[in-house]
Design an enzyme around this catalytic site. Structure first.
Site, PDB file in Angstrom:
ATOM      1  N   HIS A  17     -66.985 -67.316 -28.260  1.00  0.00           N
ATOM      2  CA  HIS A  17     -65.730 -66.654 -27.871  1.00  0.00           C
ATOM      3  C   HIS A  17     -65.976 -65.707 -26.689  1.00  0.00           C
ATOM      4  CE1 HIS A  17     -64.666 -67.126 -32.396  1.00  0.00           C
ATOM      5  NE2 HIS A  17     -63.903 -67.973 -31.741  1.00  0.00           N
ATOM      6  N   LYS A  41     -56.348 -70.008 -42.369  1.00  0.00           N
ATOM      7  CA  LYS A  41     -57.661 -69.842 -43.002  1.00  0.00           C
ATOM      8  C   LYS A  41     -57.666 -68.631 -43.942  1.00  0.00           C
ATOM      9  CE  LYS A  41     -59.664 -71.722 -38.849  1.00  0.00           C
ATOM     10  NZ  LYS A  41     -60.286 -71.405 -37.551  1.00  0.00           N
ATOM     11  N   ARG A  90     -64.695 -76.943 -27.346  1.00  0.00           N
ATOM     12  CA  ARG A  90     -66.133 -77.122 -27.543  1.00  0.00           C
ATOM     13  C   ARG A  90     -66.559 -78.572 -27.420  1.00  0.00           C
ATOM     14  NH1 ARG A  90     -66.280 -74.715 -33.265  1.00  0.00           N
ATOM     15  NH2 ARG A  90     -64.292 -75.777 -33.129  1.00  0.00           N
TER      16      ARG A  90
HETATM   17  N1  COA Z   1     -67.182 -70.969 -29.081  1.00  0.00           N
HETATM   18  C1  COA Z   1     -67.496 -71.049 -30.372  1.00  0.00           C
HETATM   19  N2  COA Z   1     -66.609 -71.316 -31.333  1.00  0.00           N
HETATM   20  C2  COA Z   1     -65.347 -71.493 -30.958  1.00  0.00           C
HETATM   21  C3  COA Z   1     -64.941 -71.421 -29.626  1.00  0.00           C
HETATM   22  C4  COA Z   1     -65.920 -71.144 -28.669  1.00  0.00           C
HETATM   23  N3  COA Z   1     -65.634 -71.055 -27.392  1.00  0.00           N
HETATM   24  N4  COA Z   1     -63.628 -71.662 -29.560  1.00  0.00           N
HETATM   25  C5  COA Z   1     -63.217 -71.868 -30.797  1.00  0.00           C
HETATM   26  N5  COA Z   1     -64.258 -71.763 -31.629  1.00  0.00           N
HETATM   27  C6  COA Z   1     -64.239 -71.977 -33.073  1.00  0.00           C
HETATM   28  C7  COA Z   1     -63.879 -70.781 -33.846  1.00  0.00           C
HETATM   29  O1  COA Z   1     -65.040 -70.066 -34.182  1.00  0.00           O
HETATM   30  C8  COA Z   1     -63.192 -71.373 -35.028  1.00  0.00           C
HETATM   31  O2  COA Z   1     -64.165 -71.753 -35.972  1.00  0.00           O
HETATM   32  P1  COA Z   1     -63.818 -71.886 -37.543  1.00  0.00           P
HETATM   33  O3  COA Z   1     -62.797 -72.981 -37.659  1.00  0.00           O
HETATM   34  O4  COA Z   1     -65.114 -72.216 -38.143  1.00  0.00           O
HETATM   35  O5  COA Z   1     -63.256 -70.549 -37.974  1.00  0.00           O
HETATM   36  C9  COA Z   1     -62.535 -72.637 -34.477  1.00  0.00           C
HETATM   37  O6  COA Z   1     -63.240 -72.941 -33.321  1.00  0.00           O
HETATM   38  C10 COA Z   1     -61.093 -72.494 -34.040  1.00  0.00           C
HETATM   39  O7  COA Z   1     -60.502 -71.416 -34.634  1.00  0.00           O
HETATM   40  P2  COA Z   1     -59.577 -70.365 -33.923  1.00  0.00           P
HETATM   41  O8  COA Z   1     -59.928 -70.172 -32.488  1.00  0.00           O
HETATM   42  O9  COA Z   1     -59.597 -69.168 -34.768  1.00  0.00           O
HETATM   43  O10 COA Z   1     -58.215 -71.066 -33.885  1.00  0.00           O
HETATM   44  P3  COA Z   1     -57.363 -71.685 -35.053  1.00  0.00           P
HETATM   45  O11 COA Z   1     -57.466 -73.134 -34.967  1.00  0.00           O
HETATM   46  O12 COA Z   1     -57.705 -71.033 -36.346  1.00  0.00           O
HETATM   47  O13 COA Z   1     -55.914 -71.279 -34.573  1.00  0.00           O
HETATM   48  C11 COA Z   1     -54.150 -69.833 -33.919  1.00  0.00           C
HETATM   49  C12 COA Z   1     -55.494 -69.978 -34.623  1.00  0.00           C
HETATM   50  C13 COA Z   1     -53.754 -68.403 -34.163  1.00  0.00           C
HETATM   51  C14 COA Z   1     -54.271 -70.059 -32.423  1.00  0.00           C
HETATM   52  C15 COA Z   1     -53.106 -70.850 -34.466  1.00  0.00           C
HETATM   53  O14 COA Z   1     -53.207 -70.922 -35.854  1.00  0.00           O
HETATM   54  C16 COA Z   1     -51.693 -70.420 -34.087  1.00  0.00           C
HETATM   55  O15 COA Z   1     -51.276 -70.594 -32.951  1.00  0.00           O
HETATM   56  N6  COA Z   1     -50.975 -69.809 -35.068  1.00  0.00           N
HETATM   57  C17 COA Z   1     -49.660 -69.196 -34.870  1.00  0.00           C
HETATM   58  C18 COA Z   1     -48.491 -70.103 -35.268  1.00  0.00           C
HETATM   59  C19 COA Z   1     -48.113 -70.980 -34.144  1.00  0.00           C
HETATM   60  O16 COA Z   1     -47.662 -70.531 -33.099  1.00  0.00           O
HETATM   61  N7  COA Z   1     -48.353 -72.284 -34.327  1.00  0.00           N
HETATM   62  C20 COA Z   1     -48.154 -73.280 -33.300  1.00  0.00           C
HETATM   63  C21 COA Z   1     -46.744 -73.720 -33.101  1.00  0.00           C
HETATM   64  S1  COA Z   1     -45.939 -74.298 -34.516  1.00  0.00           S
END
Ligand code: COA
Length: 168
Positions: A17, A41, A90
């Site tokens: 991140h 989550k 990724r």
């Molecule tokens: N390096 C390492 N890991 C990375 C990374 C990077 N550059 N980018 C992403 N990741 C990993 C994270 O660690 C995370 O790992 P995990 O699944 O083991 O926890 C995973 O990739 C992605 O998770 P995250 O970035 O937290 O995103 P998410 O998929 O949980 O989505 C929101 C979170 C908030 C963006 C999404 O749920 C959302 O938009 N919610 C609001 C409601 C909404 O508007 N929905 C869409 C329209 S209906």
């Protein structure tokens, strides 16, 4: 002012991140890290803890801020005056989900772009879940997270072990 939001669960923030943030802060005037309150989550760290870990990790990045958000990501982007939603990619496996999310967001808010930054190869295999799993089994995770995050993970898992052993 070109503002981007960087939404996610950040449970906890990783070097992957931070790599995205270091690059994004050069592309935008301001980057607001948007910490999801109602992620699908079940986080290990509370909302406050996840935000504190992020604030510490980004303390040397003056144009990066940390805020909590609930509801739609695009609505939060509008409240911040952001023109873009930033996401890290990724691997190919991330693409389908990210593509769907980006198209959904574009449909709801056509004026807000999703910008993807490719994660550097050294971080392409890490995720917050993998780091939590390794840490829960006593593996060192200092290559993947800042020192204060590793300490927080160790504290969290030693606390849950003490609770399991009836030490509290
Ligand atoms: N390096 C390492 N890991 C990375 C990374 C990077 N550059 N980018 C992403 N990741 C990993 C994270 O660690 C995370 O790992 P995990 O699944 O083991 O926890 C995973 O990739 C992605 O998770 P995250 O970035 O937290 O995103 P998410 O998929 O949980 O989505 C929101 C979170 C908030 C963006 C999404 O749920 C959302 O938009 N919610 C609001 C409601 C909404 O508007 N929905 C869409 C329209 S209906």
């Amino acid at each position: 002012m070109r503002i981007a939001i960087y939404p996610g669960t950040f449970d906890p923030v990783t070097n992957g991140h931070l790599d995205i943030l270091v690059r994004a802060k050069e592309l935008f005037d301001e980057v607001c890290i948007a910490v999801a309150t109602d992620s699908k989550k079940t986080p290990l760290f509370t909302q406050e803890e996840r935000m504190e870990l992020l604030v510490e990790a980004t303390k040397d990045m003056p144009n990066v801020s940390v805020r909590a958000f609930g509801g739609l990501t695009v609505e939060f982007a509008r409240q911040c005056g952001a023109i873009a939603i930033l996401r890290g990619l990724r691997a190919l496996s991330d693409f389908e989900y990210e593509f769907q999310l980006a198209l959904m967001n574009k449909k709801i808010a056509p004026d807000i772009e999703t910008i993807f930054l490719m994660t550097q190869s050294e971080f392409s295999f890490i995720s917050s879940s993998a780091i939590k799993w390794a840490s829960s089994l006593h593996a060192g995770v200092s290559d993947f997270v800042p020192e204060h995050v590793e300490k927080a993970l160790i504290a969290k898992y030693s606390k849950s072990r003490s609770t399991l052993n009836g030490e509290e």
